[in-house]
Design an enzyme around this catalytic site. Sequence first.
Site, PDB file in Angstrom:
ATOM      1  N   ASP A  19     -18.731  -5.879 -41.759  1.00  0.00           N
ATOM      2  CA  ASP A  19     -18.756  -6.945 -42.757  1.00  0.00           C
ATOM      3  C   ASP A  19     -18.096  -6.752 -44.143  1.00  0.00           C
ATOM      4  O   ASP A  19     -18.516  -5.675 -44.712  1.00  0.00           O
ATOM      5  CB  ASP A  19     -19.846  -7.765 -42.464  1.00  0.00           C
ATOM      6  CG  ASP A  19     -19.552  -9.452 -43.045  1.00  0.00           C
ATOM      7  OD1 ASP A  19     -18.415  -9.711 -43.099  1.00  0.00           O
ATOM      8  OD2 ASP A  19     -20.870  -9.860 -43.437  1.00  0.00           O
ATOM      9  N   ASN A  67     -15.246 -16.441 -35.257  1.00  0.00           N
ATOM     10  CA  ASN A  67     -14.078 -16.154 -35.909  1.00  0.00           C
ATOM     11  C   ASN A  67     -12.672 -16.595 -35.835  1.00  0.00           C
ATOM     12  O   ASN A  67     -11.911 -16.852 -36.605  1.00  0.00           O
ATOM     13  CB  ASN A  67     -13.779 -14.521 -36.194  1.00  0.00           C
ATOM     14  CG  ASN A  67     -14.836 -13.840 -36.871  1.00  0.00           C
ATOM     15  OD1 ASN A  67     -15.345 -12.506 -36.558  1.00  0.00           O
ATOM     16  ND2 ASN A  67     -15.483 -14.352 -37.970  1.00  0.00           N
TER      17      ASN A  67
HETATM   18  C1  IPE Z   1     -19.621 -11.102 -38.435  1.00  0.00           C
HETATM   19  O1  IPE Z   1     -19.012 -11.409 -39.390  1.00  0.00           O
HETATM   20  C2  IPE Z   1     -18.527 -11.008 -37.488  1.00  0.00           C
HETATM   21  C3  IPE Z   1     -17.858  -9.531 -37.407  1.00  0.00           C
HETATM   22  C4  IPE Z   1     -18.040  -8.433 -38.272  1.00  0.00           C
HETATM   23  C5  IPE Z   1     -16.616  -9.451 -36.469  1.00  0.00           C
HETATM   24  P1  IPE Z   1     -18.808 -12.936 -40.125  1.00  0.00           P
HETATM   25  O2  IPE Z   1     -18.126 -12.418 -41.829  1.00  0.00           O
HETATM   26  O3  IPE Z   1     -17.774 -13.395 -39.135  1.00  0.00           O
HETATM   27  O4  IPE Z   1     -19.843 -13.476 -40.322  1.00  0.00           O
HETATM   28  P2  IPE Z   1     -20.861 -14.202 -41.117  1.00  0.00           P
HETATM   29  O5  IPE Z   1     -19.954 -15.553 -41.144  1.00  0.00           O
HETATM   30  O6  IPE Z   1     -21.068 -13.700 -42.636  1.00  0.00           O
HETATM   31  O7  IPE Z   1     -22.250 -14.765 -40.543  1.00  0.00           O
HETATM   32  C1  IPE Z   2     -15.320  -8.673 -41.688  1.00  0.00           C
HETATM   33  O1  IPE Z   2     -15.087  -8.918 -42.841  1.00  0.00           O
HETATM   34  C2  IPE Z   2     -14.210  -8.840 -40.652  1.00  0.00           C
HETATM   35  C3  IPE Z   2     -14.163  -9.994 -39.748  1.00  0.00           C
HETATM   36  C4  IPE Z   2     -15.303 -10.605 -39.744  1.00  0.00           C
HETATM   37  C5  IPE Z   2     -12.976  -9.874 -38.639  1.00  0.00           C
HETATM   38  P1  IPE Z   2     -14.893 -10.336 -43.476  1.00  0.00           P
HETATM   39  O2  IPE Z   2     -13.559 -10.824 -43.265  1.00  0.00           O
HETATM   40  O3  IPE Z   2     -15.890 -11.193 -42.877  1.00  0.00           O
HETATM   41  O4  IPE Z   2     -15.180 -10.245 -45.270  1.00  0.00           O
HETATM   42  P2  IPE Z   2     -16.012 -11.119 -45.907  1.00  0.00           P
HETATM   43  O5  IPE Z   2     -17.390 -11.578 -45.313  1.00  0.00           O
HETATM   44  O6  IPE Z   2     -15.367 -12.503 -45.930  1.00  0.00           O
HETATM   45  O7  IPE Z   2     -16.197 -10.485 -47.291  1.00  0.00           O
HETATM   46 MG    MG Z   3     -17.789 -11.659 -43.312  1.00  0.00          MG
END
Ligand code: IPE
Ligand code: IPE
Ligand code: MG
Length: 259
Positions: A19, A67
């Site tokens: 993340d 997602n």
């Molecule tokens: C969790 O991250 C999913 C992945 C790393 C694929 P998200 O960014 O989707 O989670 P939330 O929204 O912060 O809970």
């Molecule tokens: C993780 O990074 C990638 C996926 C969840 C696919 P994020 O895209 O969630 O990055 P933040 O949490 O918005 O910084």
């Molecule tokens: Mg995220």
Amino acid sequence: MTEGVNPAPLPRHVGIIMDGNGRWARAHGLPREEGHERGSDSVRTVVRAARRIGVPALTLFAFSSQNWDRPPEEVFRLMELLRRFLIQERSEILDNGIRLITVGDTERLPPHVREPLVELMAASAHNEGMVLCLALSYGGREMIAKACREMCQAAQAGTLDPSEVSVETVESYLPSSKLLPQLDLLIRTSGEHRISNFFLWETAYAELYFTEKMWPEFTEEDLVSALHDFAQRERRFGRTSDQLEDEVLPAGRSVAGMD
Ligand code: IPE
Ligand code: IPE
Ligand code: MG
């Protein structure tokens, strides 16, 4: 390694919630997609390091069921990156004896991702070096709901006795239990302290490790730090410390290669 001293126990299965790509990009004045791009470099680094260290199984949470609700351009970009990863890493995965598997609703992935994915899974199916599991279109609650659905169907068909349903029965309906060793260590980057619908059942006794580092900043050294931290934990599985001295509890393999 000092003779006579046990090397640190290595987790049998490490899961990573990767993340922070978007926040990393914003902090650097870049578009979110640049964060995902840099995040896929971290994937390469960590897969390579885990393989070298001897981690038996690594699951990367790459795309959650939730997602799909992101803006369509971002979903498109993430799918493109996934396709590119599968094509570019193909030879390294095969040359290093890595077996690629997935968990999640991969039927929802677009054909241009599913094709190289299915091909590489088949091509690597007999590798025995490390299991690399990509959690794609994955949701822990969705997986448990699916298992419940299948158990109800089996009960209706008369092949499952509801009064006999145990923890082991439920596990036998969860793909992760069939495909992967016990989850010993769960890492989440980006400073968030939540599971976000990842391995809900599987985290029952996993050790949790949270780091402030954003995923694009996560290095081999960070993985090693998490493994060292894991090695220091006392895993009691409900028992007392004193009991542990007299009993052999389910523990991971011991490998010293992470120094
Ligand atoms: C969790 O991250 C999913 C992945 C790393 C694929 P998200 O960014 O989707 O989670 P939330 O929204 O912060 O809970
Ligand atoms: C993780 O990074 C990638 C996926 C969840 C696919 P994020 O895209 O969630 O990055 P933040 O949490 O918005 O910084
Ligand atoms: Mg995220």
